[in-house]
Design a protein around this motif. Structure first.
Motif: not given
Length: 881
Positions: A99, A101, A109, A113-116, A118-119, A121, A123
């Motif tokens: 990645s 990051y 993140d 960081n929503d993308d991070f 989601r990528e 998992k 949550q």
């Protein structure tokens, strides 16, 4: 790679070995040691509950109640092992390396960081790390006792708050329970014997101070006093969470009258309850069955509950922490990252808390022929469990789960026909669902007096249903839609264990349901069906029962230290008139009432303060003499004569009393230690320390629960199997639970030797397994490596009819040299070095003080065997007593 809960477990274990060092809060060691081994028989916390309680207090007192975010940073510093941190957080290592990051941005993140998120998992991890307060999950498999654990945490917190009022301890507790079924089970909190968790001196204050409240339907408020302490409030989430639409009209009553005010009333009820809770100082929030907060409703239910807790954190004088308990700490096969303690299903089976199901999970290809399947299940169950009962006589039972009520209607006649073929009545069936409630019979199903053996259930008897006699569960059809945990909950209902039971449980499934069960086990427990199918119990719980109640006490001589007051000089109390003592003063400040910018008035000082002298009321000579004599345990007339000498017929000024008391204290409060030899009658067994019950024939029986490793099951010796060897000797309780093969072989050989002359022998007692001071007086005390005093009970007592006794210890030969060296050290006035030597020295004192009546011998076993010559030597010594 370690998880967070594993890293915490290691540190907690070291804290345990160090005897719970916690700075100024020393009472925690006393509480935890008592909870692990309370005096007397009866209920006590199980090993997983104790582990969880220790972890909790380690986090509270050693780590200072850290946020989960801080725990990860301290226990997994990237500088030590970056991969360890990523693994603990559930971040895939290969994906991370590929990645864009980097380490510097990791925590930010996760937070933003929503993308991070989601990528990778993350949550659930984000939900945890972004909380403003500490929140932990204690994960214990079903049957381990999560409700009792919550009660233990609250009791110990309240106990510590009473011991240290100014300390950082919980003084109020709120318990959330999702739904009405579980809140009913939480009523167990009121039945917990808290005296088995808290030492007696702390328990008395706790019992007098605890105020337990269960919210009730229709109550617009919670009946507690604002800003009060030691409240335990139990509610379901719907009762007080910030969601006004869940408050029913029945809860509102006539608060606002007109229907158009109903919405306003709903908000008011919710806020009133929340404000009441928020007023409580030093609050902790507990969530029972916390998987309801996560699980499939992570995006909806979680936020509703957490919004409520966030409100309490903001409004409460001090929210200490949030504690969640669950048996399912995984979300979609990923471990929840705020799990600080985890005790799984397989561990529960290993420890004998859950029944085994090894090789007993039966899956079938239904191929549309459900009738053959259910008849086979009924036939197989009664063939395997028809004559199986619990130790209390409750017959084994089965629960059969159906997807729809129509399925029960269709299949019940088939089941009844099979029962008739087996010669069994259809009255063994209990049907319970929306069309056929039978609620009273359903609640009674768990008890011995219920006539039912098989429960036919639809949407009933899943989570929270506790039937100890349930040995089998069957899912009658291929249940579709494994989106929830119904298959898992239904299949595992029969796993709860009962002391004394060694029979395995059995689960019947279709092949489709087997696949669902395997998936749900992985998603919620992190275990596979194969893990469950291969788990074997390593320990067994059973009961011992007293056979001989009227056992004469063992009369021994003991050296006793007594503390006595030294005599005063010339044996006479002498007092002098106190020198002039200044009279006490107080300050008087003129005050008046003034208004302020609020609804309250205040007092304001309006003049110059004035100091005035006060004088307490004097006492007559006799009253003063009585007070002093009572305080220092003196003869009142000796004190009276001395005061009359000083004051004649005058009163004693109040300001003279304290100086006079100090004079008396200097002369009388000096003590010395004296040693004396006394005779004591030691009860080998105290029936009052056992659990008393009435047998089926009306006789009183005394029992106690014990546990032992299953590997030592061969060392359990019931009287029924030994009565030909024992004849009239031994077995004052049954079964004897020997700790080693040498103990059993020594006992067996000794019975043979002594039964050749039974007219000389009063009895033989195996005493090594009963060590509780409420069950026996026969023990010695020795100082352990931790410099604390410990109790120790020898293995055997052989009593002759002439009143003489031989105490025998069976020891491994590897201790021989150390014990002999320590006995020599003791004879020269030097301290023993080994623990076994200290025990032997303590027991030798019995022999030294009364050698004509009592002897003490140690028998050394070589390679699990006590030699024949040692047995013969002991038998000879007994005969010569």
């Amino acid at each position: 790679m370690k998880q967070l809960y594993q890293a915490i477990a290691e540190r907690t274990q070291n804290w345990h070995k160090g005897h719970y060092q916690a700075g100024e809060y020393k009472a925690i060691a006393e509480i935890l040691e008592w909870a692990a081994n309370p005096d007397g028989s009866g209920w006590k916390l199980r090993p997983p509950q104790l582990r969880a309680l220790e972890v909790y207090w380690y986090l509270r007192l050693v780590e200072n109640t850290p946020h989960i975010f801080d725990l990860y940073r301290s226990l997994f510093p990237p500088s030590d092992d970056p991969d360890a941190l990523l693994n603990a957080l559930g971040i895939d290592l290969d994906a991370w390396r590929k990645s864009k990051y980097n380490w510097d941005q990791l925590w930010e993140d996760i937070r933003a960081n929503d993308d991070f998120v989601r990528e990778f998992k993350l949550q659930a991890l984000r939900e945890t790390l972004t909380l403003d307060y500490p929140s932990y999950i204690l994960a214990l498999a079903m049957g381990a006792g999560k409700t009792a654990l919550i009660g233990a945490i609250i009791a110990t917190e309240f106990g510590m708050a009473m011991e240290h009022p100014s300390g950082p301890f919980v003084q109020n507790a709120l318990i959330f329970a999702p739904g009405k079924t579980i809140i009913e089970s939480l009523r167990q909190l009121a039945e917990i014997p808290y005296g088995r968790i808290l030492p007696e001196r702390i328990f008395k204050q706790f019992a007098a101070s605890l105020k337990m409240t269960f919210t009730r339907d229709g109550d617009p408020d919670i009946p507690i006093i604002d800003n009060s302490i030691f409240n335990l409030v139990v509610t379901n989430t719907e009762k007080i969470r910030i969601q006004k639409e869940t408050i029913r009209k029945a809860d509102i009553g006539n608060l606002f009258g007109p229907p158009e005010k109903e919405d306003e009333a709903r908000s008011e009820v919710a806020n009133r309850r929340l404000r009441k809770i928020a007023s409580l100082p030093h609050l902790a929030v507990f969530s029972d069955e916390a998987h309801h907060t996560y699980g499939q409703a992570l995006d909806s239910e979680l936020k509703k509950v957490r919004k409520t807790v966030d409100y309490l954190h903001k409004e409460s004088p001090n929210l200490i922490c949030v504690v969640n308990t669950t048996g399912t700490p995984y979300f979609q096969r990923h471990l929840l990252r705020d799990v600080v303690m985890w005790y799984g299903l397989s561990e529960g089976i290993h420890d004998g808390i859950l029944k085994e199901v090894a090789n007993n999970i039966r899956a079938y290809e239904l191929e549309g022929n459900v009738e053959n399947y259910v008849t086979h299940v009924i036939s197989d169950f009664f063939a395997e469990y028809g004559n199986v009962t619990l130790p209390d006589g409750t017959p084994a039972k089965m629960a059969m789960y159906f997807p729809q009520t129509d399925d029960v209607t269709t299949l019940r006649p088939v089941i009844e026909m099979k029962l008739a073929e087996l010669g069994l009545p259809s009255t063994l069936l209990l049907e319970h669902h929306t069309r056929s409630e039978h609620k009273t019979e359903f609640d009674r199903f768990r008890f011995k007096d219920s006539p039912h053996r098989v429960a036919l259930l639809v949407d009933r008897g899943v989570e929270g249903w506790d039937v100890p006699a349930l040995f089998s569960c069957a899912l009658a059809r291929a249940l579709k839609g494994g989106s929830n945990s119904f298959v898992l909950q239904a299949a595992c209902r029969c796993l709860r264990q009962v002391p004394g039971n060694t029979k395995s449980a059995r689960i019947y499934l279709s092949m489709e349901n087997r696949a669902i069960l395997d998936r749900q086990l992985q998603e919620t427990f992190g275990e596979t069906l194969a893990d469950l199918d291969n788990a074997h119990s390593k320990s067994v719980h059973t009961q011992i029962r007293l056979r001989k109640l009227k056992i004469p006490p063992l009369v021994v001589r003991q050296e006793v230290k007594t503390i006595v007051r030294k005599e005063t000089k010339n044996g006479q109390l002498v007092m002098e008139m106190p020198v002039s003592v200044p009279l006490p003063t107080m300050t008087v400040r003129p005050l008046t009432i003034a208004e302020q910018n609020s609804s309250h008035a205040i007092l304001v000082e309006t003049g110059t303060a004035e100091i005035i002298t006060t004088a307490e009321i004097p006492q007559d000579v006799y009253s003063a003499a009585v007070d002093i004599a009572l305080q220092y345990h003196l003869d009142v007339w000796d004190v009276y004569d001395e005061l009359r000498r000083l004051y004649a017929n005058d009163d004693v000024p109040a300001e003279h009393l304290l100086p006079l008391q100090k004079q008396v204290e200097r002369q009388t409060c000096t003590y010395e230690v004296k040693m004396e030899i006394v005779e004591r009658a030691l009860a080998l067994v105290k029936p009052e320390g056992f659990d008393k019950a009435i047998d089926d024939d009306g006789t009183e029986v005394y029992t106690a629960e014990i546990s032992y490793p299953i590997a030592k099951e061969h060392l359990l010796a019931p009287f029924e199997k030994w009565k030909e060897t024992a004849k009239e000797l031994a077995f004052h309780y049954t079964p004897y639970n020997f700790d080693s093969t040498p103990e059993m072989t020594f006992f067996e050989g000794l019975l043979r030797e002594l039964n050749t002359a039974p007219e000389e022998i009063e009895d033989i007692y195996f005493t090594g397994a009963i060590t509780d001071p409420k069950k026996t007086d026969f023990y010695v005390e020795y100082r352990g490596e931790d410099e604390q005093w410990h109790r120790y009970t020898p293995d055997f007592v052989i009593r002759k009819k002439n009143g003489k006794c031989l105490i025998v210890e069976v020891k491994d030969e590897r201790f021989k040299n150390a014990i002999n060296d320590d006995l020599k050290q003791d004879s020269h006035g030097k301290e023993a070095r080994s623990i076994e030597g200290r025990k032997a020295i303590a027991l030798k004192k019995y022999e030294h003080l009364d050698p004509s009546k009592l002897k003490y011998e140690i028998v050394y076993a070589h390679e699990e065997t006590v030699s024949s010559d040692q047995l013969a030597a002991i038998a000879k010594e007994v005969k010569e007593l």
